[in-house]
Design a protein around this motif. Structure first.
Motif, short mmCIF file in Angstrom:
data_model
loop_
_atom_site.label_atom_id
_atom_site.label_comp_id
_atom_site.label_asym_id
_atom_site.label_seq_id
_atom_site.Cartn_x
_atom_site.Cartn_y
_atom_site.Cartn_z
N SER A 423 85.84 -0.68 -4.88
CA SER A 423 84.43 -0.74 -5.25
C SER A 423 84.32 -1.55 -6.55
N ALA A 424 83.10 -2.00 -6.85
CA ALA A 424 82.89 -2.75 -8.09
C ALA A 424 83.41 -1.96 -9.29
N PHE A 425 83.15 -0.65 -9.29
CA PHE A 425 83.53 0.22 -10.40
C PHE A 425 85.06 0.31 -10.54
N HIS A 426 85.74 0.60 -9.43
CA HIS A 426 87.20 0.76 -9.52
C HIS A 426 87.90 -0.57 -9.74
N ALA A 427 87.31 -1.64 -9.19
CA ALA A 427 87.88 -2.98 -9.44
C ALA A 427 87.84 -3.27 -10.94
N ALA A 428 86.72 -2.96 -11.59
CA ALA A 428 86.59 -3.22 -13.02
C ALA A 428 87.56 -2.33 -13.80
N GLU A 429 87.67 -1.07 -13.38
CA GLU A 429 88.56 -0.12 -14.06
C GLU A 429 90.01 -0.65 -14.03
N GLU A 430 90.40 -1.18 -12.88
CA GLU A 430 91.77 -1.70 -12.76
C GLU A 430 91.92 -3.03 -13.50
N ALA A 431 90.92 -3.90 -13.34
CA ALA A 431 91.03 -5.24 -13.93
C ALA A 431 91.18 -5.17 -15.45
N VAL A 432 90.39 -4.31 -16.09
CA VAL A 432 90.48 -4.20 -17.56
C VAL A 432 91.90 -3.83 -17.97
N GLN A 433 92.52 -2.92 -17.21
CA GLN A 433 93.83 -2.43 -17.63
C GLN A 433 94.95 -3.41 -17.28
#
Ligand SMILES: NC(=O)C1=CN([C@@H]2O[C@H](COP(=O)(O)OP(=O)(O)OC[C@H]3O[C@@H](n4cnc5c(N)ncnc54)[C@H](O)[C@@H]3O)[C@@H](O)[C@H]2O)[C@@H](O)CC1
Ligand SMILES: [K+]
Length: 463
Positions: A423-433
């Protein structure tokens, strides 16, 4: 499932959580005793036998300070307490009486412990108090803030005074507060540690981002099953290439860059469509996610591309120029599948365009999510992610990320994770890290290309 250790509370939530513990048989004194003893343990290790000076304020943060003084004195450390204000709360009075010592006007030692104010900080400090803190901080090599550095607003992370000291260690008591994860407060705290005093899960609390759990491609994977990422570029080739490179390393099996020019350094393994024809990009039914913004430009053509992409219904990452061009009248087919990744300036511009008046990064990102339905990653030295799944804060990232092109890399990574099915949310959560880990691996003074090259090693950390 709420993880109590990862929750980040407002002052009001912390007070309610404290009340819940009291309703279950604790007292303010018993909680203070536990919190003070826990903080004392950390200070004991840091001091390693050297003298400690504790600055105690009038409230329960000061009360913690008297508990710390007593515990460390009982262990044989030389303790000086400086108390410019008398204890005001009952628990703080009890803690001071139980300590039983005499405060001094000033002291020199090795470790300075700030117990002047914690979550009860309600207004800027007087110049006199700032002066006392600065003098003590300057005459001690190590500086510890108990719960929060004094002068920090717990809910916003704002610094209420100029010229506040910087700390070696900040010990959060009971739960993380927002200021522990927000700039500018985060920057003065040094290392941050949490001491648990039994606070349970709080509904609707902000959470720290979950560490990504990545996996290698399935045994029967092919390039499309891993995800096809489209990048709608424009006038500037470099940004699109950087984002495409990041997307290639971020897990996607296939990356297609659409930009209306050829480029001498275009990697051979990147599919490049130099027709710049957006219709062919959005009509590709295999498209898992589309990134638009890096290198897009702000021309009428760029605006037309954005309008078409927004209507496509494909999962999207909007960055850079796309965020500057975005307007409320543009139709977004499925806002729930759109991730916007504004930096501070872009966030301000977006708020202006959408008529949002809000103070601080978190409030702006939340209002933008509320108004548009998009997931919003307000990026920067502190990252704030707001979407239907909730709100996430992140550990601080390398300050070397403050270089041109690193935002394009983050956007490419996010699109890659989305094309892989997140999802957009989990993609962002992973991408930042993954991005933060790549920066750590790339070391000091890296360029955006070197950051991209570090992504596979960063990815490996999360497998
Ligand atoms: N919430 C909890 O569960 C626990 C809290 N504890 C401690 O209690 C702290 C909160 O205690 P309090 O609510 O008493 O708050 P503080 O100890 O932060 O200070 C509040 C007092 O300082 C005064 N004050 C605020 N800003 C001032 C300023 N600029 N100049 C002069 N006076 C000012 C207020 O009027 C009030 O009297 C936490 O940070 C933590 O250290 C722990 O003792 C144990 C458990
Ligand atoms: K403090």
């Amino acid at each position: 499932m709420t993880q109590a250790a990862d929750q980040i509370l407002t002052v009001a939530q912390m007070q309610a959580a404290e009340q819940a513990l009291i309703d279950n048989g604790e007292t303010v004194e018993s909680l203070m005793e536990r919190a003070g003893a826990g903080a004392a343990d950390w200070i004991w290790r840091l001091a390693a036998g050297r003298p400690v000076t504790i600055l105690c304020g009038p409230g329960n943060n000061g009360g913690d300070g008297y508990v710390i003084a007593r515990v460390l004195q009982e262990r044989g450390l030389s303790i000086s307490v400086v108390a410019p204000m008398e204890p005001g709360s009952e628990a703080a009075k009890t803690a001071r009486d139980t300590w039983g010592g005499q405060p001094v006007d000033t002291a020199h030692g090795e470790v300075f412990v700030d117990c002047l104010f914690g979550t009860g900080q309600s207004r800027p400090l007087s110049n006199e108090l700032v002066g006392t803190m600065r003098t003590l901080a300057a005459s001690h090599n190590l500086r510890v803030a108990v719960d929060l550095p004094s002068g920090v607003d717990s809910d916003s992370g704002a610094l209420l005074n100029d010229n506040l000291p910087e700390y070696t260690l900040t010990i959060a008591l009971g739960a993380w507060k927002r200021a522990h994860w927000l700039m500018p407060a985060m920057a003065v705290m040094g290392e941050r540690r949490l001491f648990d005093i039994g606070v349970g899960p709080v509904e609707d609390a902000i959470q720290l981002a979950r560490r990504p759990g990545l996996s290698p491609p399935d045994a029967d994977a092919h390039k499309y099953s891993r995800g096809l990422v489209g990048i709608a570029g424009g006038d500037m080739a470099g940004a699109g290439i950087l984002a495409a490179r990041a997307a290639q390393h971020g897990g996607a099996g296939y990356v297609k860059l659409s930009s209306p020019h050829s480029h001498p350094d275009l990697p051979a393994d990147l599919v490049h469509d130099d027709s710049g024809d957006i219709a062919s990009l959005v009509s590709d039914e295999r498209m898992g996610a589309l990134l638009i913004g890096p290198g897009l430009g702000q021309t009428d053509t760029a605006r037309r591309k954005l309008t078409e992409v927004l209507k496509s219904g494909i999962a999207l990452v909007l960055d850079a120029d796309a965020l500057t061009l975005l307007r409320p009248e543009m139709e977004i087919a499925f806002p729930g599948t759109v991730l916007a990744t504004p930096h501070e300036g872009e966030l301000d511009r977006l708020c202006k365009a959408f008529g949002i008046v809000a103070e601080g990064k978190l409030a702006k990102a939340a209002a933008l999510h509320e108004s548009t339905g998009m997931t919003v990653l307000a990026k920067g030295p502190d990252n704030v992610l707001v979407g239907n799944e909730g709100t996430r804060f992140f550990p601080p990232t390398s300050s070397w990320l403050s270089a041109a092109g690193t935002g394009d890399v983050l956007a490419g990574l996010a699109a890659s994770r989305m094309a892989g099915g997140r999802s957009a949310f989990h993609a962002a959560e992973e991408a930042v890290q993954i991005h933060a880990e790549a920066a750590r691996i790339a070391g000091p003074a890296f360029s955006a290309v070197e950051l991209v090259n570090a992504i596979p090693a960063a990815y490996a950390q999360f497998l």
